[in-house]
Every structure is written in structure tokens, then in C-alpha cells.
Enzyme design. Structure first.
Site, short mmCIF file in Angstrom:
data_model
loop_
_atom_site.label_atom_id
_atom_site.label_comp_id
_atom_site.label_asym_id
_atom_site.label_seq_id
_atom_site.Cartn_x
_atom_site.Cartn_y
_atom_site.Cartn_z
N HIS A 39 0.85 -1.19 0.00
CA HIS A 39 0.00 0.00 0.00
C HIS A 39 0.89 1.24 0.00
CE1 HIS A 39 0.96 -0.51 4.23
NE2 HIS A 39 0.50 0.70 4.49
N HIS A 79 1.31 4.01 1.86
CA HIS A 79 1.75 4.84 2.96
C HIS A 79 3.26 4.95 2.80
CE1 HIS A 79 -1.95 4.14 5.75
NE2 HIS A 79 -2.00 5.33 5.17
N ASP A 113 5.94 4.85 4.48
CA ASP A 113 6.93 3.92 5.03
C ASP A 113 7.04 2.63 4.23
OD1 ASP A 113 4.30 3.48 5.93
OD2 ASP A 113 4.96 2.43 7.74
N HIS A 114 6.11 2.38 3.31
CA HIS A 114 6.16 1.15 2.52
C HIS A 114 6.67 1.34 1.09
CE1 HIS A 114 4.10 -1.70 5.28
NE2 HIS A 114 3.80 -0.55 5.85
N HIS A 125 -6.89 -2.26 5.83
CA HIS A 125 -6.08 -1.07 6.11
C HIS A 125 -6.91 0.13 5.67
CE1 HIS A 125 -2.22 -0.03 7.61
NE2 HIS A 125 -1.84 0.68 6.57
ZN LIG Z 1 0.07 1.73 6.35
#
Ligand SMILES: [Zn+2]
Length: 173
Positions: free
Chosen positions: A42, A44, A46-47, A120
Site C-alpha cells: 500500500h 503509505h 513507510d512502505h 487497512h
Molecule cells: Zn500503512
């Protein structure tokens, strides 16, 4: 930040690519130039924010092979097209972005990737990797039966062989 390297035979896959991924790969025995597929769960930060630096490093190092990036539908193409256009650099290879939905299966040669719903607040996917059927050979038994190695290769390819009047038995895993 999160990232998993998954090598299946010669195919190097990356699952997510948070900040610091490039540095971690450099610390490992893997080469980031060999990454074939990237699967983002996904979008976000941090990914996936490590992807910008990674793609630009690949380009700077003269990569020519295409890179396939997979991510959940409703974000992958829009977000990644913008992200990969940051700064002055010339992308020297093709980046193919694929939007996936949950419940689908993608045949990538030696393995199949399945997508699953991921709970999520933003569009998100979970991935599972399934190796295709492989023939495993009992080396000890093969040596005892004195089966020549060229026949073992054929056994691996075809799943069964005849040798000395006997037919091989095998189990697929
Ligand atoms: Zn996330």
C-alpha cells in the site's frame, strides 16, 4: 522501514520498499540491479518511499532491463508515476506499473503471485507466492540405482523416466 527480499531461483523480488531499503540491500549479498519485480502492499510512505532512490540508482548504474512494479488498484499508477518523476534524472529503462485487485492470480513463470484483501484504511493488498510444482529427487536412492545424471535432468524436466526396465515413481511437492 519495511522491505522483504524474496529470491525464487534467479528471480529477485522485493516486497515493499521503505526508506533505507537500498542501504540494507547493499549490506546484503544481493545486488539491487537484479531486482526484477517490486510488490507494494500500500502507498503509505513507510512502505514505498525507498523506491524513488532505488529506481534512480538503478538508472544511474546503467540498468536496461525493465522493472515491474505492482501495487493495489486505485493508487499504484497515479502515485508511482508522480513519485518516479522527482528530480532531474533520465530513466534509462522501462518501469512498468501494474494495478492489482484482491483475489487475482498472476503467473510469473516459475511462480504464481496471488493477491489478497488487506484490512487497512487505504487500498492495500497482501501477496502470497506459490512455487509451481517441482520434482524433488532422492539423491541417495538415485545413486544406489546408479541412474546417470543426464537421466536425472530428464526426470526433473519430465516428471518420470524409464531406466533399466523400471519406471520412476515420484512425488510432486
Ligand atoms: Zn500503512
Amino acid at each position: 522501514m519495511p522491505s522483504i527480499g524474496l529470491q525464487i531461483d534467479e528471480v529477485f523480488n522485493l516486497l515493499d520498499c521503505g526508506e533505507g531499503t537500498q542501504k540494507q540491500i547493499m549490506k546484503s549479498k544481493l545486488s539491487f540491479m537484479r531486482i526484477r519485480n517490486v510488490f507494494i502492499t500500500h502507498f503509505h510512505g513507510d512502505h514505498f518511499l525507498g523506491l524513488l532512490g532505488l529506481v534512480q540508482s538503478m538508472s544511474f548504474n546503467g540498468r536496461e532491463e525493465p522493472l515491474d512494479i505492482y501495487g493495489p488498484a486505485g493508487g499504484a499508477i497515479g502515485i508511482l508515476s508522480n513519485a518516479l518523476n522527482v528530480g532531474y534524472y533520465t530513466l534509462g529503462f522501462q518501469v512498468r506499473i501494474h494495478e492489482l485487485r484482491a483475489g487475482e492470480a498472476y503467473d510469473l513463470g516459475k511462480f504464481v503471485v496471488r493477491t489478497h484483501r488487506n484490512d487497512h484504511p487505504v487500498p492495500a493488498l497482501a501477496y502470497s507466492f506459490e512455487e509451481k510444482d517441482m520434482v524433488r529427487i532422492d539423491r541417495e536412492k538415485a545413486e544406489k540405482l546408479r541412474i546417470p545424471s543426464r537421466l536425472l535432468e530428464r526426470l526433473r524436466e519430465q516428471g518420470s523416466i524409464e531406466y533399466g526396465g523400471a519406471r520412476s515413481t515420484q512425488s510432486r511437492t
